[in-house]
Every structure is written in structure tokens, then in C-alpha cells.
Design a protein around this motif. Sequence first.
Motif, PDB file in Angstrom:
ATOM      1  N   ALA A 271       0.823  -1.217   0.000  1.00 28.01           N
ATOM      2  CA  ALA A 271       0.000   0.000   0.000  1.00 28.01           C
ATOM      3  C   ALA A 271       0.852   1.260   0.000  1.00 28.01           C
ATOM      4  N   SER A 272       2.017   1.190   0.659  1.00 27.29           N
ATOM      5  CA  SER A 272       2.901   2.361   0.718  1.00 27.29           C
ATOM      6  C   SER A 272       3.838   2.449  -0.481  1.00 27.29           C
ATOM      7  N   SER A 273       3.800   1.435  -1.356  1.00 23.78           N
ATOM      8  CA  SER A 273       4.719   1.374  -2.499  1.00 23.78           C
ATOM      9  C   SER A 273       4.106   1.899  -3.788  1.00 23.78           C
ATOM     10  N   VAL A 274       2.890   2.412  -3.716  1.00 19.82           N
ATOM     11  CA  VAL A 274       2.225   2.945  -4.904  1.00 19.82           C
ATOM     12  C   VAL A 274       1.702   4.348  -4.635  1.00 19.82           C
ATOM     13  N   ASP A 275       1.665   5.127  -5.668  1.00 22.09           N
ATOM     14  CA  ASP A 275       1.036   6.454  -5.628  1.00 22.09           C
ATOM     15  C   ASP A 275      -0.186   6.418  -6.541  1.00 22.09           C
ATOM     16  N   TRP A 276      -1.347   6.714  -5.972  1.00 23.17           N
ATOM     17  CA  TRP A 276      -2.558   6.783  -6.784  1.00 23.17           C
ATOM     18  C   TRP A 276      -2.652   8.152  -7.442  1.00 23.17           C
ATOM     19  N   ASN A 277      -3.037   8.139  -8.705  1.00 24.46           N
ATOM     20  CA  ASN A 277      -3.254   9.371  -9.442  1.00 24.46           C
ATOM     21  C   ASN A 277      -4.752   9.604  -9.608  1.00 24.46           C
ATOM     22  N   VAL A 360     -22.248  21.931 -18.692  1.00 24.33           N
ATOM     23  CA  VAL A 360     -21.519  20.822 -18.079  1.00 24.33           C
ATOM     24  C   VAL A 360     -22.571  19.873 -17.521  1.00 24.33           C
ATOM     25  N   ILE A 361     -22.631  18.682 -18.065  1.00 25.13           N
ATOM     26  CA  ILE A 361     -23.719  17.759 -17.748  1.00 25.13           C
ATOM     27  C   ILE A 361     -23.365  16.826 -16.597  1.00 25.13           C
ATOM     28  N   LEU A 362     -22.166  16.259 -16.632  1.00 24.85           N
ATOM     29  CA  LEU A 362     -21.756  15.319 -15.585  1.00 24.85           C
ATOM     30  C   LEU A 362     -20.243  15.302 -15.494  1.00 24.85           C
ATOM     31  N   GLN A 363     -19.739  15.255 -14.266  1.00 22.00           N
ATOM     32  CA  GLN A 363     -18.296  15.195 -14.035  1.00 22.00           C
ATOM     33  C   GLN A 363     -18.001  14.069 -13.047  1.00 22.00           C
ATOM     34  N   LYS A 364     -16.978  13.259 -13.348  1.00 22.77           N
ATOM     35  CA  LYS A 364     -16.576  12.167 -12.463  1.00 22.77           C
ATOM     36  C   LYS A 364     -15.083  12.281 -12.186  1.00 22.77           C
ATOM     37  N   LEU A 365     -14.730  12.303 -10.908  1.00 21.59           N
ATOM     38  CA  LEU A 365     -13.329  12.302 -10.485  1.00 21.59           C
ATOM     39  C   LEU A 365     -12.995  10.904  -9.991  1.00 21.59           C
ATOM     40  N   TRP A 366     -12.072  10.245 -10.696  1.00 21.45           N
ATOM     41  CA  TRP A 366     -11.741   8.856 -10.399  1.00 21.45           C
ATOM     42  C   TRP A 366     -10.410   8.747  -9.663  1.00 21.45           C
ATOM     43  N   LYS A 367     -10.355   7.844  -8.697  1.00 20.78           N
ATOM     44  CA  LYS A 367      -9.077   7.396  -8.140  1.00 20.78           C
ATOM     45  C   LYS A 367      -8.508   6.436  -9.164  1.00 20.78           C
ATOM     46  N   TYR A 368      -7.312   6.725  -9.678  1.00 20.16           N
ATOM     47  CA  TYR A 368      -6.929   6.092 -10.936  1.00 20.16           C
ATOM     48  C   TYR A 368      -5.427   5.868 -11.021  1.00 20.16           C
ATOM     49  N   ASN A 369      -5.048   4.808 -11.715  1.00 21.42           N
ATOM     50  CA  ASN A 369      -3.663   4.546 -12.094  1.00 21.42           C
ATOM     51  C   ASN A 369      -2.715   4.496 -10.897  1.00 21.42           C
ATOM     52  N   SER A 370      -2.644   3.341 -10.272  1.00 20.85           N
ATOM     53  CA  SER A 370      -1.718   3.131  -9.152  1.00 20.85           C
ATOM     54  C   SER A 370      -0.304   2.964  -9.693  1.00 20.85           C
ATOM     55  N   GLN A 371       0.520   3.964  -9.490  1.00 20.25           N
ATOM     56  CA  GLN A 371       1.877   3.956 -10.056  1.00 20.25           C
ATOM     57  C   GLN A 371       2.875   3.455  -9.027  1.00 20.25           C
ATOM     58  N   TYR A 372       3.633   2.410  -9.407  1.00 19.52           N
ATOM     59  CA  TYR A 372       4.629   1.855  -8.502  1.00 19.52           C
ATOM     60  C   TYR A 372       5.764   2.850  -8.281  1.00 19.52           C
ATOM     61  N   LYS A 373       6.244   2.899  -7.047  1.00 18.16           N
ATOM     62  CA  LYS A 373       7.419   3.705  -6.754  1.00 18.16           C
ATOM     63  C   LYS A 373       8.666   2.970  -7.248  1.00 18.16           C
ATOM     64  N   SER A 374       9.566   3.709  -7.863  1.00 25.87           N
ATOM     65  CA  SER A 374      10.745   3.092  -8.466  1.00 25.87           C
ATOM     66  C   SER A 374      11.587   2.341  -7.448  1.00 25.87           C
ATOM     67  N   ASP A 375      11.761   2.907  -6.274  1.00 24.95           N
ATOM     68  CA  ASP A 375      12.563   2.240  -5.242  1.00 24.95           C
ATOM     69  C   ASP A 375      11.937   0.907  -4.836  1.00 24.95           C
ATOM     70  N   ALA A 376      10.608   0.859  -4.802  1.00 26.50           N
ATOM     71  CA  ALA A 376       9.939  -0.392  -4.434  1.00 26.50           C
ATOM     72  C   ALA A 376      10.139  -1.461  -5.516  1.00 26.50           C
ATOM     73  N   ILE A 377      10.118  -1.053  -6.769  1.00 23.68           N
ATOM     74  CA  ILE A 377      10.381  -2.009  -7.853  1.00 23.68           C
ATOM     75  C   ILE A 377      11.782  -2.583  -7.707  1.00 23.68           C
ATOM     76  N   ARG A 378      12.752  -1.718  -7.466  1.00 24.44           N
ATOM     77  CA  ARG A 378      14.139  -2.180  -7.301  1.00 24.44           C
ATOM     78  C   ARG A 378      14.280  -3.087  -6.079  1.00 24.44           C
ATOM     79  N   ASP A 379      13.395  -2.885  -5.099  1.00 26.62           N
ATOM     80  CA  ASP A 379      13.453  -3.648  -3.849  1.00 26.62           C
ATOM     81  C   ASP A 379      12.675  -4.961  -3.923  1.00 26.62           C
TER      82      ASP A 379
END
Length: 424
Positions: A271-277, A360-379
Motif C-alpha cells: 500500500a505504501s509502495s504505490v502512488d494513486w493518481n 456541463v452535464i456530468l463530471q466524475k473524479l476517479w481514483k486512478y492509475n496506481s503507479q509503482y514507486k521506483s525504489d519499491a520495484i528495485r526492492d
Amino acid sequence: MDIENVDRPRTIGIIGGGPAGLSIAKMLKDSGAYEPVVFEALGDVGGKSFSYRHGGNIIEMGTCYATFSHKITNQWMKELRMPMGYLGEQRFDGADFMDFVKSGYGPSLPLQVIGYWKAKRRLEKALARLNPAQADLDEAALPIQDWLKQRNLGKIENFMLRSTTNIAYGFIDETPTVQALRWNDMKLIVTGLLKQLRMPLEGWTEFWRRIAGEMDVRLNQRISAVERADDSVTLVTAEGERLSFDEVVCAIPLDEFAKMTDPTEDESYVASSVDWNGYTTTLVAVKDWFTDVHVEAFLDSVVPGADRGQLLSARYEGAEDELGGALYLTGQLTGAYSEAELQELLRADIEKKGGRVKNVILQKLWKYNSQYKSDAIRDGLMKRLETMQGKQRTWYTGAIFSHEAVSHIVNFNDELVAKMLKPD
């Protein structure tokens, strides 16, 4: 995992009624070895596969295209007799998309596709080893732009500006190579090059509703706690109901699951090794804008260093005269902006590009694209994602473990279910 042998299907609670939770539930139910129960906190299924009906138009606010990678869901749609329609012409900064791809540096496009495929296959085989070499982990952690430049793959780099950044899977100077390669598989590339992107005409939401209709899916059932013991897992609903299962599937973001339970060391680490966009889609009515192509994408918003909040692309969705213009589904990287700020930025960008937003008819803000931290990949993050499966009677699926795309999530679940069905 130590599960006793019994002459009955194992019970399994699945938290999350999006594509990850529903597809694994279907596969487990179809196996005959499990009795799944899906818990969805909201009043409908599908998660980011969200279709909005406006008049006679069905607009995909989240999941959109199906590629050749969607082999399993394409088959399910066929079985459900749900017709598919092709995405129309795409333009990238005013030019045909394929012309833009071919304008990239390096050798011819066919040679780059072959070179990309060979390099991708080599790295993915290396990462699949029991103990990957550190050099391969370092390569996997590279930003994909660096990896492509090292191999003189400029046309593939141009392709990824559309296939990756433009659909909110990260800037190419930030996205780790391992994740970019996972999404940009050969089936996706061939689909794009042959212009074979398709969409379900009745909508992704309708598709997932039909899948859910075959199973025990409980809507408006938010899970507030997960209690794991040696012989069972208890799910506690927000209303206080306690339900016991043999096993559990986490089909929601792992950081949210960790708040429901006493997290394991693996769960906390991942959970701490990813950044959500964030990704924002907005349905707008616009006057005096393009109608001659289906999708218009914009280079200035996807190049490395571009500001978040800019208009990434717009998809023409038909005319709505009573709203003052044609309908368009737009995309923006959310960044730190509020809903109102994103709308203001969107209006300004559309005006710069020749249109006038009328509604503007409808807007959706999504929790999206969990990006792995580079240090965690190396680890060694990638191996950790594999070895944590099944511990404490818990299985994991979703974007962190595969990719944001429905195709990859469902294909991942197919492999995970095979693992779950293997005798200990």
C-alpha cells in the motif's frame, strides 16, 4: 494456504463490485469450487466501468475501449449477445494518429514494433524468474521514456503518448517501464495500428449488470471491518452484520482494504509502495467544435512536463440541440484541482481549441492509475505482489496487481483463479 478439505464449495467474500470483483466472482462460481458473495458499497455495479445514458446516447465515463487483449470479456459479451461498435477516426493534434506515430525518430515502424516486442519479452521473462537479477529490476524501474530512448524507439514513444498518458496512465517520463510494458502489450499495439478499438453498444455498465445478475451481489453493502482467523474470515458490514467465509478477496484499492483490518506486513508495504493518481472525465455540450472525427487528442497536455488539469482528449458523442451544442466526453489529469477548478480549466482549453462550452452535464473524479514507486520495484515489489496471495485466507486483485485496464484485470483474475484452485 491451509484450507481444510471438505466436500462442499468454499465460501468466499469479495469486497468490491467493479470489474475486478465481478470477474473473479464469475470465474470462481463457474469453477464450481467456490460460492462467492460480492459486496458493493454503492447502489450499482461496475465501478469505473460507468456508462451514463443521456437521451438516446450512452456515454462511457470510465472504461471505454475493448482491444484484442479483452479476449475473455469479448467472449462474455458474445455469449450475452451484446453487440460491439468500432471507435471512429482519431486525430492527434490535428493530424491522423498513425501519421503522428510514424513521425517519431528511429527506424521504420515495423522494425520498431519487432524491436519493442523482443525487448519487452526479454525483460518480462527475466522478471518472472524466482530471483530476478538486480539489473533487471533496475531496468523495470526506469521511466518508460528512458527505456524507449535507449532502444531508439521514437515511434513507439509517440504511440505511448496516446496509449498511456492520453488515457491517464501516467506521463512517460514518470511511468515505470514494467507498468508501461504491461499495458502496451502486442495485442494493444496491433489493435491500435489496425484501428480495431471497439465499445459495447449497450454500455459497460449494462455488461457488468448482466454478469452480476448471475451471482449473489449485494449492493449498498459497505464492509467496515475484516477479521481474519486461522479457520475463517469474518466480514462486518457498516450496519454491524457479521458474515463468515472460508476466504476473502480484496477487489478494492489495498490502502482502503488495510483500513478495514489489521494489515499484514505485506499489505502495509504494498500500500505504501504505490502512488494513486486522479483522472477526471466530464460530459459537456459544446458549440462550434469538431464533428468530423470521433476522438481529438492534444499533444501539449501529454508531453513530459505538461501541467495537470489540461484537456487530454475529447470524444464526440452526438448532437444534443436542446443543450446548445454537441456532446463530448473529455479527460483531464486531476492533479490537486477541485471539481470547480477543473471545469474552469476545461472551459478555457476548449475555447482555445475553437469550441464554446454551453453546459456541463456530468463530471466524475476517479481514483486512478496506481503507479509503482521506483525504489519499491528495485526492492522486489513485483515478487511481493505474487507471494502475498493466499496468506491469511486473503486474495488480491485490481489495478495494483495487474493494471487499471479491464482487459488486464480480467486476464489476471483468470490466472489467479487457476492458482486458487490448485491443491495445497
